[in-house]
Design a protein around this motif. Structure first.
Motif, PDB file in Angstrom:
ATOM      1  N   MET A  66       0.815  -1.214   0.000  1.00 24.91           N
ATOM      2  CA  MET A  66       0.000   0.000   0.000  1.00 24.91           C
ATOM      3  C   MET A  66       0.852   1.270   0.000  1.00 24.91           C
ATOM      4  SD  MET A  66      -1.507   0.464   3.849  1.00 24.91           S
ATOM      5  CE  MET A  66      -2.091  -1.214   4.005  1.00 24.91           C
ATOM      6  N   ARG A  67       2.107   1.154   0.418  1.00 25.88           N
ATOM      7  CA  ARG A  67       2.955   2.362   0.464  1.00 25.88           C
ATOM      8  C   ARG A  67       3.821   2.489  -0.786  1.00 25.88           C
ATOM      9  NH1 ARG A  67       7.154   0.074   5.054  1.00 25.88           N
ATOM     10  NH2 ARG A  67       8.749  -0.690   3.616  1.00 25.88           N
ATOM     11  N   TYR A  68       3.914   1.433  -1.574  1.00 26.51           N
ATOM     12  CA  TYR A  68       4.764   1.460  -2.751  1.00 26.51           C
ATOM     13  C   TYR A  68       3.995   2.029  -3.953  1.00 26.51           C
ATOM     14  CZ  TYR A  68       7.729  -1.908  -0.176  1.00 26.51           C
ATOM     15  OH  TYR A  68       8.514  -2.533   0.740  1.00 26.51           O
ATOM     16  N   PRO A  69       4.686   2.747  -4.840  1.00 26.24           N
ATOM     17  CA  PRO A  69       4.056   3.169  -6.101  1.00 26.24           C
ATOM     18  C   PRO A  69       3.694   1.937  -6.947  1.00 26.24           C
ATOM     19  CG  PRO A  69       6.106   4.367  -5.680  1.00 26.24           C
ATOM     20  CD  PRO A  69       6.062   3.226  -4.718  1.00 26.24           C
ATOM     21  N   PRO A  70       2.725   2.072  -7.810  1.00 25.28           N
ATOM     22  CA  PRO A  70       1.914   3.286  -8.055  1.00 25.28           C
ATOM     23  C   PRO A  70       0.871   3.504  -6.959  1.00 25.28           C
ATOM     24  CG  PRO A  70       1.154   1.477  -9.421  1.00 25.28           C
ATOM     25  CD  PRO A  70       2.388   0.966  -8.739  1.00 25.28           C
ATOM     26  N   HIS A  71       0.614   4.755  -6.605  1.00 24.29           N
ATOM     27  CA  HIS A  71      -0.299   5.097  -5.520  1.00 24.29           C
ATOM     28  C   HIS A  71      -1.726   5.192  -6.057  1.00 24.29           C
ATOM     29  CE1 HIS A  71       3.522   6.918  -3.681  1.00 24.29           C
ATOM     30  NE2 HIS A  71       3.282   5.753  -3.101  1.00 24.29           N
ATOM     31  N   THR A  72      -2.407   4.067  -6.078  1.00 26.71           N
ATOM     32  CA  THR A  72      -3.766   4.007  -6.616  1.00 26.71           C
ATOM     33  C   THR A  72      -4.788   4.434  -5.568  1.00 26.71           C
ATOM     34  OG1 THR A  72      -4.070   1.720  -5.910  1.00 26.71           O
ATOM     35  CG2 THR A  72      -3.056   2.067  -8.079  1.00 26.71           C
ATOM     36  N   ALA A  73      -6.011   4.692  -6.039  1.00 25.07           N
ATOM     37  CA  ALA A  73      -7.100   5.069  -5.128  1.00 25.07           C
ATOM     38  C   ALA A  73      -7.368   3.955  -4.129  1.00 25.07           C
ATOM     39  CB  ALA A  73      -8.361   5.383  -5.935  1.00 25.07           C
ATOM     40  N   LYS A  74      -7.285   2.712  -4.585  1.00 25.93           N
ATOM     41  CA  LYS A  74      -7.520   1.572  -3.701  1.00 25.93           C
ATOM     42  C   LYS A  74      -6.504   1.543  -2.562  1.00 25.93           C
ATOM     43  CE  LYS A  74      -7.904  -3.478  -3.803  1.00 25.93           C
ATOM     44  NZ  LYS A  74      -7.817  -4.698  -4.656  1.00 25.93           N
ATOM     45  N   LYS A  75      -5.258   1.814  -2.895  1.00 23.34           N
ATOM     46  CA  LYS A  75      -4.227   1.821  -1.860  1.00 23.34           C
ATOM     47  C   LYS A  75      -4.461   2.970  -0.879  1.00 23.34           C
ATOM     48  CE  LYS A  75      -0.486  -0.364  -4.498  1.00 23.34           C
ATOM     49  NZ  LYS A  75       0.871  -0.210  -5.036  1.00 23.34           N
ATOM     50  N   MET A  76      -4.865   4.121  -1.409  1.00 25.34           N
ATOM     51  CA  MET A  76      -5.099   5.259  -0.528  1.00 25.34           C
ATOM     52  C   MET A  76      -6.263   4.993   0.417  1.00 25.34           C
ATOM     53  SD  MET A  76      -2.713   7.399  -1.058  1.00 25.34           S
ATOM     54  CE  MET A  76      -1.731   5.903  -1.303  1.00 25.34           C
ATOM     55  N   ASP A  77      -7.264   4.255  -0.037  1.00 23.55           N
ATOM     56  CA  ASP A  77      -8.368   3.881   0.854  1.00 23.55           C
ATOM     57  C   ASP A  77      -7.858   3.044   2.019  1.00 23.55           C
ATOM     58  OD1 ASP A  77     -10.239   5.225  -0.621  1.00 23.55           O
ATOM     59  OD2 ASP A  77     -10.897   3.463  -1.776  1.00 23.55           O
ATOM     60  N   TRP A  78      -6.976   2.115   1.716  1.00 23.07           N
ATOM     61  CA  TRP A  78      -6.423   1.283   2.788  1.00 23.07           C
ATOM     62  C   TRP A  78      -5.530   2.098   3.743  1.00 23.07           C
ATOM     63  CZ3 TRP A  78      -7.747  -3.161   4.728  1.00 23.07           C
ATOM     64  CH2 TRP A  78      -8.538  -4.036   3.959  1.00 23.07           C
ATOM     65  N   VAL A  79      -4.775   3.039   3.210  1.00 18.45           N
ATOM     66  CA  VAL A  79      -3.965   3.914   4.080  1.00 18.45           C
ATOM     67  C   VAL A  79      -4.867   4.687   5.025  1.00 18.45           C
ATOM     68  CG1 VAL A  79      -2.469   5.941   4.128  1.00 18.45           C
ATOM     69  CG2 VAL A  79      -2.040   4.123   2.455  1.00 18.45           C
ATOM     70  N   ARG A  80      -5.970   5.241   4.459  1.00 13.19           N
ATOM     71  CA  ARG A  80      -6.920   5.977   5.286  1.00 13.19           C
ATOM     72  C   ARG A  80      -7.529   5.060   6.349  1.00 13.19           C
ATOM     73  NH1 ARG A  80     -10.111   7.139   1.580  1.00 13.19           N
ATOM     74  NH2 ARG A  80      -8.887   8.906   0.796  1.00 13.19           N
ATOM     75  N   TYR A  81      -7.833   3.843   5.972  1.00 15.64           N
ATOM     76  CA  TYR A  81      -8.384   2.866   6.926  1.00 15.64           C
ATOM     77  C   TYR A  81      -7.412   2.626   8.081  1.00 15.64           C
ATOM     78  CZ  TYR A  81      -9.319  -1.746   8.882  1.00 15.64           C
ATOM     79  OH  TYR A  81      -9.523  -2.782   9.744  1.00 15.64           O
ATOM     80  N   PHE A  82      -6.142   2.482   7.753  1.00 14.67           N
ATOM     81  CA  PHE A  82      -5.149   2.237   8.797  1.00 14.67           C
ATOM     82  C   PHE A  82      -5.015   3.435   9.738  1.00 14.67           C
ATOM     83  CE2 PHE A  82      -3.829  -1.594   6.725  1.00 14.67           C
ATOM     84  CZ  PHE A  82      -3.173  -2.323   7.707  1.00 14.67           C
TER      85      PHE A  82
END
Length: 502
Positions: free
Chosen positions: A454-470
């Motif tokens: 989730m922290r590695y590029p490419p920074h997709t919307a899906k990954k950002m959702d998980w970052v926000r969740y964390f």
């Protein structure tokens, strides 16, 4: 330069201050201060020095300050001995890794603070309580695993010589050298690179020390002084109050950084305060303090003249007798002192006690807050609400209510100033922490790499959702972190994420 240290030819070209620092650094780099056993052996040797050579210490302080054997034991020896015993008993706990709270992403990691030695510490001591204020920082430096260059004050000539002679007999002489001398020697020391400088003295020299330290970005602890106010509430038991103030003020002939510097009280009780102080002085030092073994002397004639000049524009209540040839000034109280008087322009550091009448607590607070922040605020009152108010509406290095000086002996309290009265604190664990580097450590595993996607590029919307969740989950962890099942929950979430990102 040889691998083991500077060559003999190079040493001959270096000043003795440079040589002492270089040898201390080379000794530190051997790593022999790292084991706690080494530190404890050094502390026990220092304890033995205080026990076996107390007579030498007493004799030197008698010559320098006219301190009695009992006064030396009370103010110089016992406190340091107690500090050493405390450190020996607690060192393994203080030096151990200190776990810290983890976040959700680090739940399976090792996260802790590891105290570690700074390196070479310079300790510049003061002359008024030379063993207490020089050796206590040394105890902290040894406990934290540092090397230390000890510079006793040259003003206490006999004590500096005894310290120079005795410490190398008991301590590792390469690791803990003693360097004596005056201003030129101190200036040369300050040109050297240290990992911390611990200075006790006045604010003028403190600024010089701080400026010198800035050349190497060296952190400093400055234990300074200032004009510590003493407010007396009119409802106090004045007999007890004035006895305690007289003891705090006139011990060591007033040459104490935490002595009450001046009294603030209602004009209606000023005469009673004067009379009770007079009685206390007689009780402690007889009708003739000059002949009393427990009453000290001013350190030298320069300070004698400085103190005498302070009285010139104030009204004498009692005392004032003096003898320049003996550096003797009697316990002296001044009354109806004006804020602009000479005695109010700098720290007195002598046996003069000015009384400044104030009409209310509000006026006392204004008076205190309009001046530099003191090392100590003294309050005498039976009213807890008044004490709490004065604590809440002022700033000082420390506060002591209904007594004087004794907070210095409490190793569980940090001792130090604020603003013009100093920076940094020591005593007990605070000394250890002050002279240690608190190294943040995080030890991760190479497993569960999927969570890191989730922290590695490419920074997709899906990954950002998980970052926000964390991030939101971390807030929940902070609120519910004491629940026993949460660590298991985190692990389940982490495993789920691991599979999700595979």
């Amino acid at each position: 330069m040889a691998a083991g240290g500077p060559s003999r030819a190079l040493l001959t070209r270096m000043s003795r201050q440079q040589v002492a620092v270089e040898r201390a650094r080379r000794a530190f780099l051997t790593g022999r201060t790292r084991p706690l056993d080494y530190r404890i052996r050094q502390l026990k040797s220092l304890q033995r020095c205080l026990e076996e050579r107390q007579a030498d210490i007493v004799t030197a302080l008698k010559k320098d300050l006219h301190k009695s054997e009992q006064g030396t034991a009370l103010f110089e020896i016992y406190g340091v001995q107690g500090e050493i015993l405390l450190v020996i008993n607690k060192l393994s706990d203080w030096a151990a890794p200190r776990p810290v709270e983890k976040n959700l992403l680090g739940i399976s990691d090792q996260v802790y603070i590891q105290p570690e030695p700074l390196g070479v510490v310079l300790i510049i001591g003061a002359w008024n309580y030379p063993w207490a204020v020089t050796i206590q920082p040394l105890v902290g430096a040894i406990a934290a695993g540092n090397a230390a260059v000890v510079k006793p004050s040259e003003v206490g000539v006999h004590t500096a010589k005894v310290m120079e002679d005795l410490l190398p007999l008991y301590l590792d002489k390469e690791m803990y050298p003693v360097v004596t001398g005056g201003v030129p020697e101190t200036q040369e020391l300050l040109k050297q690179r240290f990992d911390h400088i611990f200075y006790t003295g006045n604010s003028t020299v403190g600024k010089v020390v701080m400026e010198a330290a800035s050349c190497h970005l060296t952190p400093v602890t400055l234990e300074l002084g200032g004009k510590s106010p003493c407010y007396i509430d009119s409802s106090c038991d004045l007999t007890i109050t004035c006895r305690r103030i007289a003891w705090g003020k006139f011990s060591n002939c007033g040459q104490t950084c935490i002595a009450p510097d001046y009294i603030l009280c209602d004009p209606a009780i000023q005469d009673r305060v004067v009379e009770e102080l007079r009685k206390a002085v007689k009780e402690f030092y007889t009708d003739d303090p000059r002949s009393c073994v427990d009453y000290g002397r001013i350190i030298n004639q320069r300070h004698f003249k400085r103190i005498m000049a302070m009285m010139e524009d104030s009204t004498l209540a009692f005392g004032g007798e003096n003898d320049e040839s003996q550096c003797y000034i009697a316990p002296t109280v001044l009354k109806d002192v004006k804020p602009g008087a000479k005695v109010m322009q700098e720290e007195i550091f002598g046996p003069l006690l000015p009384i400044i009448p104030v009409s209310s607590v509000d006026e006392a607070l204004r008076f205190i807050n309009e001046r530099e922040k003191p090392l100590v605020l003294y309050i005498f009152s039976p009213d807890p609400k008044l004490i709490k108010r004065m604590v809440a509406e002022t700033s000082s290095g420390g506060v002591l209510a209904n007594d004087c000086l004794v907070h210095f002996s409490v190793s569980t309290l940090p001792f130090g100033g604020v603003g013009n009265s100093g920076m940094g604190a020591y005593h007990g664990k605070y000394s250890f922490d002050q002279l240690s580097h608190m190294r943040g450590c995080l030890i991760k595993s190479l497993s569960m790499e999927g969570v890191n996607k989730m922290r590695y590029p490419p920074h997709t919307a899906k990954k950002m959702d998980w970052v926000r969740y964390f991030l939101l989950s971390q807030m929940t962890v902070s609120l519910l972190g004491k629940l026993v099942l949460l660590p298991l929950l985190f692990l389940i979430v982490a495993v789920g994420l691991q599979r999700f990102f595979q």
